[in-house]
Write a protein that holds these residues in place. Structure first.
Motif, PDB file in Angstrom:
ATOM      1  N   GLU A   1       0.830  -1.202   0.000  1.00 15.10           N
ATOM      2  CA  GLU A   1       0.000   0.000   0.000  1.00 15.10           C
ATOM      3  C   GLU A   1       0.867   1.255   0.000  1.00 15.10           C
ATOM      4  O   GLU A   1       0.605   2.202  -0.738  1.00 15.10           O
ATOM      5  CB  GLU A   1      -0.951   0.032   1.190  1.00 15.10           C
ATOM      6  N   VAL A   2       1.903   1.253   0.823  1.00 14.19           N
ATOM      7  CA  VAL A   2       2.795   2.405   0.858  1.00 14.19           C
ATOM      8  C   VAL A   2       3.497   2.563  -0.487  1.00 14.19           C
ATOM      9  O   VAL A   2       3.639   3.669  -1.011  1.00 14.19           O
ATOM     10  CB  VAL A   2       3.819   2.268   1.996  1.00 14.19           C
ATOM     11  N   ALA A   3       3.923   1.450  -1.074  1.00 16.25           N
ATOM     12  CA  ALA A   3       4.579   1.506  -2.386  1.00 16.25           C
ATOM     13  C   ALA A   3       3.631   2.027  -3.455  1.00 16.25           C
ATOM     14  O   ALA A   3       4.042   2.745  -4.372  1.00 16.25           O
ATOM     15  CB  ALA A   3       5.092   0.123  -2.772  1.00 16.25           C
ATOM     16  N   LEU A   4       2.350   1.687  -3.338  1.00 16.93           N
ATOM     17  CA  LEU A   4       1.361   2.151  -4.307  1.00 16.93           C
ATOM     18  C   LEU A   4       1.250   3.671  -4.292  1.00 16.93           C
ATOM     19  O   LEU A   4       1.008   4.295  -5.327  1.00 16.93           O
ATOM     20  CB  LEU A   4      -0.005   1.530  -4.010  1.00 16.93           C
ATOM     21  N   SER A   5       1.465   4.275  -3.142  1.00 14.94           N
ATOM     22  CA  SER A   5       1.381   5.735  -3.053  1.00 14.94           C
ATOM     23  C   SER A   5       2.484   6.402  -3.866  1.00 14.94           C
ATOM     24  O   SER A   5       2.363   7.569  -4.248  1.00 14.94           O
ATOM     25  CB  SER A   5       1.464   6.192  -1.591  1.00 14.94           C
ATOM     26  N   MET A   6       3.545   5.660  -4.163  1.00 14.30           N
ATOM     27  CA  MET A   6       4.647   6.181  -4.968  1.00 14.30           C
ATOM     28  C   MET A   6       4.486   5.818  -6.442  1.00 14.30           C
ATOM     29  O   MET A   6       4.845   6.601  -7.322  1.00 14.30           O
ATOM     30  CB  MET A   6       5.973   5.628  -4.453  1.00 14.30           C
ATOM     31  N   SER A   7       3.943   4.648  -6.710  1.00 13.13           N
ATOM     32  CA  SER A   7       3.826   4.212  -8.107  1.00 13.13           C
ATOM     33  C   SER A   7       2.604   4.787  -8.806  1.00 13.13           C
ATOM     34  O   SER A   7       2.580   4.900 -10.034  1.00 13.13           O
ATOM     35  CB  SER A   7       3.791   2.681  -8.190  1.00 13.13           C
ATOM     36  N   LEU A   8       1.584   5.154  -8.037  1.00  5.29           N
ATOM     37  CA  LEU A   8       0.393   5.780  -8.599  1.00  5.29           C
ATOM     38  C   LEU A   8       0.026   6.992  -7.744  1.00  5.29           C
ATOM     39  O   LEU A   8      -0.997   7.016  -7.071  1.00  5.29           O
ATOM     40  CB  LEU A   8      -0.773   4.781  -8.655  1.00  5.29           C
ATOM     41  N   PRO A   9       0.875   8.015  -7.754  1.00 10.03           N
ATOM     42  CA  PRO A   9       0.634   9.179  -6.896  1.00 10.03           C
ATOM     43  C   PRO A   9      -0.619   9.943  -7.279  1.00 10.03           C
ATOM     44  O   PRO A   9      -0.990  10.025  -8.452  1.00 10.03           O
ATOM     45  CB  PRO A   9       1.884  10.034  -7.125  1.00 10.03           C
TER      46      PRO A   9
ATOM     47  N   PRO B   1      -3.454  13.257  -5.406  1.00  9.30           N
ATOM     48  CA  PRO B   1      -3.603  14.197  -4.295  1.00  9.30           C
ATOM     49  C   PRO B   1      -3.968  13.516  -2.972  1.00  9.30           C
ATOM     50  O   PRO B   1      -3.694  14.072  -1.910  1.00  9.30           O
ATOM     51  CB  PRO B   1      -4.728  15.123  -4.777  1.00  9.30           C
ATOM     52  N   LEU B   2      -4.580  12.335  -3.046  1.00  7.25           N
ATOM     53  CA  LEU B   2      -4.951  11.626  -1.824  1.00  7.25           C
ATOM     54  C   LEU B   2      -3.823  10.758  -1.287  1.00  7.25           C
ATOM     55  O   LEU B   2      -3.663  10.608  -0.076  1.00  7.25           O
ATOM     56  CB  LEU B   2      -6.187  10.755  -2.071  1.00  7.25           C
ATOM     57  N   SER B   3      -3.025  10.175  -2.174  1.00  6.88           N
ATOM     58  CA  SER B   3      -1.982   9.241  -1.730  1.00  6.88           C
ATOM     59  C   SER B   3      -0.696   9.928  -1.310  1.00  6.88           C
ATOM     60  O   SER B   3       0.150   9.327  -0.643  1.00  6.88           O
ATOM     61  CB  SER B   3      -1.672   8.231  -2.839  1.00  6.88           C
ATOM     62  N   VAL B   4      -0.521  11.193  -1.698  1.00 10.83           N
ATOM     63  CA  VAL B   4       0.720  11.904  -1.405  1.00 10.83           C
ATOM     64  C   VAL B   4       1.003  11.954   0.093  1.00 10.83           C
ATOM     65  O   VAL B   4       2.156  11.848   0.524  1.00 10.83           O
ATOM     66  CB  VAL B   4       0.682  13.324  -2.023  1.00 10.83           C
ATOM     67  N   THR B   5      -0.018  12.098   0.907  1.00 12.09           N
ATOM     68  CA  THR B   5       0.194  12.145   2.353  1.00 12.09           C
ATOM     69  C   THR B   5       0.849  10.867   2.848  1.00 12.09           C
ATOM     70  O   THR B   5       1.763  10.895   3.682  1.00 12.09           O
ATOM     71  CB  THR B   5      -1.147  12.361   3.089  1.00 12.09           C
ATOM     72  N   THR B   6       0.402   9.723   2.332  1.00 11.41           N
ATOM     73  CA  THR B   6       1.020   8.447   2.697  1.00 11.41           C
ATOM     74  C   THR B   6       2.455   8.385   2.207  1.00 11.41           C
ATOM     75  O   THR B   6       3.350   7.906   2.911  1.00 11.41           O
ATOM     76  CB  THR B   6       0.208   7.273   2.107  1.00 11.41           C
ATOM     77  N   ALA B   7       2.705   8.883   1.006  1.00 14.35           N
ATOM     78  CA  ALA B   7       4.051   8.851   0.430  1.00 14.35           C
ATOM     79  C   ALA B   7       5.040   9.647   1.277  1.00 14.35           C
ATOM     80  O   ALA B   7       6.143   9.189   1.571  1.00 14.35           O
ATOM     81  CB  ALA B   7       4.022   9.377  -0.998  1.00 14.35           C
ATOM     82  N   VAL B   8       4.642  10.856   1.694  1.00 17.35           N
ATOM     83  CA  VAL B   8       5.581  11.696   2.457  1.00 17.35           C
ATOM     84  C   VAL B   8       5.694  11.238   3.914  1.00 17.35           C
ATOM     85  O   VAL B   8       6.745  11.380   4.542  1.00 17.35           O
ATOM     86  CB  VAL B   8       5.189  13.190   2.390  1.00 17.35           C
ATOM     87  N   ARG B   9       4.630  10.666   4.424  1.00 13.42           N
ATOM     88  CA  ARG B   9       4.645  10.235   5.832  1.00 13.42           C
ATOM     89  C   ARG B   9       5.363   8.902   6.007  1.00 13.42           C
ATOM     90  O   ARG B   9       6.118   8.703   6.966  1.00 13.42           O
ATOM     91  CB  ARG B   9       3.213  10.118   6.349  1.00 13.42           C
ATOM     92  N   ASP B  10       5.137   7.970   5.076  1.00 10.89           N
ATOM     93  CA  ASP B  10       5.612   6.601   5.260  1.00 10.89           C
ATOM     94  C   ASP B  10       6.771   6.189   4.356  1.00 10.89           C
ATOM     95  O   ASP B  10       7.530   5.289   4.720  1.00 10.89           O
ATOM     96  CB  ASP B  10       4.453   5.618   5.048  1.00 10.89           C
ATOM     97  N   PHE B  11       6.888   6.805   3.171  1.00  9.02           N
ATOM     98  CA  PHE B  11       7.954   6.364   2.266  1.00  9.02           C
ATOM     99  C   PHE B  11       9.180   7.264   2.321  1.00  9.02           C
ATOM    100  O   PHE B  11      10.316   6.776   2.286  1.00  9.02           O
ATOM    101  CB  PHE B  11       7.449   6.268   0.825  1.00  9.02           C
ATOM    102  N   LEU B  12       8.983   8.560   2.394  1.00  6.78           N
ATOM    103  CA  LEU B  12      10.119   9.471   2.441  1.00  6.78           C
ATOM    104  C   LEU B  12      11.074   9.144   3.594  1.00  6.78           C
ATOM    105  O   LEU B  12      12.299   9.133   3.391  1.00  6.78           O
ATOM    106  CB  LEU B  12       9.628  10.920   2.525  1.00  6.78           C
TER     107      LEU B  12
END
Length: 353
Positions: free
Chosen positions: A319-327, A329-340
């Motif tokens: 799920e976290v990886a999905l926030s990066m592969s299919l960014p 406006p809704l998934s960006v929060t997960t990307a910056v919180r969990d993947f960065l």
């Protein structure tokens, strides 16, 4: 998504699909069906007709759409972020939750108190489910977050006016997706505000990690049954796009391979050349047969400098990886919180999983 051979879907979703793939429609939330779909209000009727440019020409939308169906996995995110509930969207079969949705989509729906009881989630594992899409009776079909082929586009256009990807198959930036969808539903100004707000979310998060800027990164994938090749996502793919948004530069190796075929979203590097993969950080999908320790022990792949030295992210949370592969406006929060934070940890030589 468009009809794909299994290997192509694996590269897109970055995980093997179940062997039994069947077309089946299911809904997010209580059972309802297309007839009871609740859709958010689209834009000002005065904005129509509107003509939208895309990869296959232009699409004219004569009046404000009321029933919008989506083909790309992130298209529904953008609609909901703009206050519109689609009548149909693909079931998220990789990185999604038990409802075939994502936690960020569900959270946005709850926050905005939107009714998705009649929204259909159709299975696109075997290709675009044209009949299921037609059953939602859409007056607009969106496929910005996809690789819709010309043949697919022609079929979808017989169902309803269709807007496919604009810049590159599987590579249209999330900003372009938002702006194009905003134009198509008559919410151009709202879309621009959404882009600005989302970019600020990224900028604010990146500002806290200045050590990232200018460091190089590569996103790889491996086939457990054949480790003679290193798969790399090219510079046009959404994953490297997000890495650049976080302040990274493209791996010189990836940039060179990408230049050979600008239309491709992946490229291959022989495992015999693993030592030449120039990147300060390497990200890859960890799975059975291709986990971090197995790859590090491999006589060839273990020579990747970033892998050897512990500067890697072995992504196992789909799920976290999905926030990066299919960014979106809704998934960006997960990307910056969990993947960065994983990338920052990898830069320090502390491998992240």
């Amino acid at each position: 998504m468009e009809t794909l051979v299994p290997s192509r879907r694996r590269l897109l979703a970055a995980a093997p699909l179940a062997a039994a793939l069947v077309l089946a429609a299911c809904s997010t939330g209580p059972a309802g069906g297309a007839s009871s779909a609740a859709v958010g209000a689209t834009g000002d009727a005065a904005a129509f007709p509107v003509t939208v440019e895309h990869a296959y020409g232009t699409t004219t939308i004569s009046s404000a759409p009321v029933r919008v169906a989506t083909v790309g996995w992130a298209d529904a995110d953008t609609l909901v972020a703009l206050g519109v509930v689609p009548v149909g969207a693909p079931r998220i079969t990789w990185g999604g939750n038990e409802a075939g949705s994502t936690d960020w989509f569900d959270a946005a729906v709850a926050d905005e108190d939107l009714d998705v009881s009649g929204m259909t989630r159709y299975d696109d594992s075997a290709g675009i489910p044209f009949d299921d899409i037609a059953a939602t009776r859409p007056d607009l079909v969106l496929g910005l977050s996809s690789g819709v082929t010309k043949e697919d586009y022609d079929k979808l256009s017989k169902i309803a006016p269709t807007v496919p990807w604009t810049e590159k198959a599987w590579g249209t930036s999330w900003q372009e997706q938002v702006r194009t969808i905003g134009a198509a539903i008559g919410k151009e100004a709202d879309a621009e505000r959404l882009v600005i707000a989302t970019e600020k979310t990224i900028t604010d998060a990146v500002a806290a990690h200045p050590e990232v800027r200018g460091r190089s990164a590569a996103w790889a994938w491996f086939t457990p049954t054949d480790l003679s090749t290193i798969g790399l996502y090219t510079t046009s793919d959404l994953r490297p796009q997000m890495l650049r948004a976080f302040g990274f530069t493209d791996s010189p190796t990836v940039a060179q391979l990408s230049a050979k075929d600008p239309s491709a979203f992946t490229a291959n590097l022989s495992a015999e050349k693993a030592a030449t993969l120039d990147a300060d950080v390497v990200v890859f999908y960890a799975e059975a047969g291709a986990g971090a320790e197995e790859l590090r022990r491999n006589a060839l792949i273990g020579q990747i400098p970033a892998l050897r030295d512990g500067h890697y992210v072995a992504s196992a949370d789909n799920e976290v990886a999905l926030s990066m592969s299919l960014p979106s406006p809704l998934s960006v929060t997960t990307a910056v919180r969990d993947f960065l934070p994983k990338l920052v940890s990898a830069l320090r030589g502390e491998p992240a999983a």
